[in-house]
Every structure is written in C-alpha cells, then in structure tokens.
Scaffold this motif. Sequence first.
Motif, PDB file in Angstrom:
ATOM      1  N   THR A   1       1.312 -48.759  24.328  1.00 34.44           N
ATOM      2  CA  THR A   1       2.482 -48.350  25.104  1.00 34.44           C
ATOM      3  C   THR A   1       2.865 -49.301  26.232  1.00 34.44           C
ATOM      4  OG1 THR A   1       0.995 -46.934  26.392  1.00 34.44           O
ATOM      5  CG2 THR A   1       2.269 -45.894  24.618  1.00 34.44           C
ATOM      6  N   GLU A   2       2.010 -50.250  26.582  1.00 32.84           N
ATOM      7  CA  GLU A   2       2.377 -51.217  27.615  1.00 32.84           C
ATOM      8  C   GLU A   2       1.589 -52.505  27.430  1.00 32.84           C
ATOM      9  OE1 GLU A   2       1.541 -49.911  31.608  1.00 32.84           O
ATOM     10  OE2 GLU A   2      -0.610 -49.733  31.270  1.00 32.84           O
ATOM     11  N   GLY A   3       2.135 -53.574  28.003  1.00 33.00           N
ATOM     12  CA  GLY A   3       1.427 -54.842  28.003  1.00 33.00           C
ATOM     13  C   GLY A   3       0.418 -54.889  29.128  1.00 33.00           C
ATOM     14  N   PRO A   4      -0.305 -56.001  29.263  1.00 32.88           N
ATOM     15  CA  PRO A   4      -1.295 -56.131  30.329  1.00 32.88           C
ATOM     16  C   PRO A   4      -0.611 -56.139  31.692  1.00 32.88           C
ATOM     17  CG  PRO A   4      -0.984 -58.236  29.226  1.00 32.88           C
ATOM     18  CD  PRO A   4      -0.217 -57.218  28.437  1.00 32.88           C
ATOM     19  N   LEU A   5      -1.298 -55.634  32.689  1.00 32.21           N
ATOM     20  CA  LEU A   5      -0.743 -55.556  34.039  1.00 32.21           C
ATOM     21  C   LEU A   5      -1.031 -56.843  34.785  1.00 32.21           C
ATOM     22  CD1 LEU A   5       0.628 -53.881  36.247  1.00 32.21           C
ATOM     23  CD2 LEU A   5      -1.633 -52.977  36.841  1.00 32.21           C
ATOM     24  N   ALA A   6       0.022 -57.531  35.207  1.00 32.49           N
ATOM     25  CA  ALA A   6      -0.145 -58.751  36.003  1.00 32.49           C
ATOM     26  C   ALA A   6      -0.528 -58.364  37.421  1.00 32.49           C
ATOM     27  CB  ALA A   6       1.146 -59.553  36.007  1.00 32.49           C
ATOM     28  N   GLU A   7      -1.577 -58.978  37.936  1.00 30.19           N
ATOM     29  CA  GLU A   7      -2.026 -58.667  39.302  1.00 30.19           C
ATOM     30  C   GLU A   7      -1.150 -59.369  40.330  1.00 30.19           C
ATOM     31  OE1 GLU A   7      -4.150 -56.408  39.959  1.00 30.19           O
ATOM     32  OE2 GLU A   7      -4.680 -56.060  37.860  1.00 30.19           O
TER      33      GLU A   7
END
Length: 351
Positions: A345-351
């Motif tokens: 449901t989502e891509g990786p979270l950019a910090e």
Amino acid sequence: MTTHAHTTPDAIAADLLRLDPGYAATPLVALPGLATRLGVARVLAKDEGRRLLGSFKSLGGTYAGLRALARSAGRDVAGLVAARPAGQPALVCASDGNHGLAVALAARLAGAPARVFLHAGVPASRARRIGDQGAEIVRIEGTYDDAVDAAAEAARAGSGLLVADTTDDPDDPVVHDVMAGYGVMASEIRAQVARAGDERPTHLFVQAGVGGLAAAIAEGLAGFLAAPARIVAVEPASAACLEAAMAADRPVRVPGDLHTAAEMLSCGEASAPAIAVLKRYGAQVVTVAEPGLAEAPDILAAHGGPATTPSGAAGLAGAIAALGNPGRAEELGLDAGSRLLILVTEGPLAE
C-alpha cells in the motif's frame, strides 16, 4: 471530474489522470519466489508505492477532498481546479500520515487551505511531507482516534470541511467518496489480470486500518475472485479495531496506545460504512503480532517484491501468519493451490 454519487471507478481513474500523470495504473507484479517461500501456487502484488504521493491514499483522500470543495463551491471539480477561486473553506482531516497528505494535495490543487490533525506518534518525516503540500499541521496528544475527534470538533466549530476516512455514519458521503477512490485499484487489478491471462486469485489479503481500503477492494472485486474467494483483512494485534467491530457489528473503540510498527494501521475504531461492506462480503480478519509485521518488508524485498514499510507489507504479514497456523489456514481454505493477491500500500518512507 464529475460530482454525482455514482461515478464508476474507470471514470474516477480517468478524471484523476487528467489532474496528474502520477495517477497512471500501478503495476501488478507476479512474485514466483515469494509463492515458493509461502508454499502457494501464486502471489500477485499491487505496488501502490508507484502511485502519486507514494501510496494508495492519493486515490481516496484527494478525490474526496476535491469533491467536498466542489460541492461547497457549486462547481464541478474540473471547473474548481481551473478557477481556484478565492475564499474557499479549508479542508480538515485527521491522519496517521498518508490520508492527510492526500487531502493536502486536494487543497493545493484547488487553491484552498488545509488543516491536518496528527497524533503524537506520527513521525516528523510524514508531517513534513504534509506541510510541504501547504497544509497547516495541528499536533494532538494521544492516539489517531484522538486526532479524529479533534478534527471533527474543529470542523463542527466552523474550521472547514471535514474530509474523514472513517465515520460512525453509514451514509457519510465524504467517506463513501474516499472508498470510491480506492475502488480504482480493484478496477485496475481486474484489467491487469485479464490482460496477463492470469488465473484469478483465490485469496485477497488486504490491510484493515479503519476498514475503508478493505471494503473498497472487497466490493470492487465482488464476483472476481476464484473459489474459495476469501477476503482477509489484516490488522496489528495491538490495534485490532476491525476484529472488534466485526464481532459487535458496529464500530467499537479499542483501548490502549495502539502502538505498532505498521504506523498507518494504528487505528482504534473502524468505520461504519466499511464494516457494513465487509460483513456483506463475508470478510474475515487476521491479526498479526509485531514481529510478523516488522519482518514482512524484508521478506517481500528478498523475493523480488517492492520496497515498503511494515504498513505496506501488512497484507503479506497476514498471509504468512495465516499459513503458519494450520487451523487458520484450513479455515481460510489456504493450500498449495492457493493464488494470493496482496496490496503493497505504500513505498518506503524517506527520512
């Protein structure tokens, strides 16, 4: 973009695509290595990290936000976006992160303000993305459900138009718009399976949260899944609001801090319209403990799947948990011939 209540998923998809090319259909990926790892015949993964804003939420929150502003202005959405009239009301919502981002985008496209209520557990990186769309961030102590209450109270006090993705009103038009937007994914899946000449999936494992996504996909895939045609909503054991709601046949607020690695599923009360749909289609619920949620993204990536978060891989985590429990696997009709559909449901979270 039209504003009547019964727009088809294909029409919604076409209207959104006219707003931004990032609304193109997302890939449906076959993962044979993962199927072997799980001991099933096939795994298909819908990669929503490739959607505009990096998650499926841009289908629901943006669509519903634009419709709310259009109703307020007495225009259609295309005319609203073209004119960007002055003096529009703010869009108001609560969020774990992605819904608020989608609503903020709707406000930006229409030239309206937005106010997004975030609970204390929402990471700063998610809040920054919402702020970058021009929204005002309002931090609330407590849980997601406390933020939901605060946003609803602000809207009642005249702060703006509430664009919620959850409600205790089965007929809430905004929440139905959110779910209609999510239904675009189901339409894409039907077309993609047909184009590829694939056998239809037998099982859907889909993230729960407040239940809107699971309900929209269940409805959109009605009559499409092959036997035994099981719909399985997956939620963290620490935030099992849908399980409680399905048992009670109504929204139930579950206690606790709702803390989970699957941050986007940190919800304590399911949505009434979603409960009704999921009951109608005989959906079942699987809860997953934190270790299973935490390891699912690595398992997915190791077998050719897209990079994601514990929230994004929660459907896979639910499938792994069910397959690892012989009694539950039998109850769900899971065996070596099963063909699973999961939503990333989502891509990786950019910090």
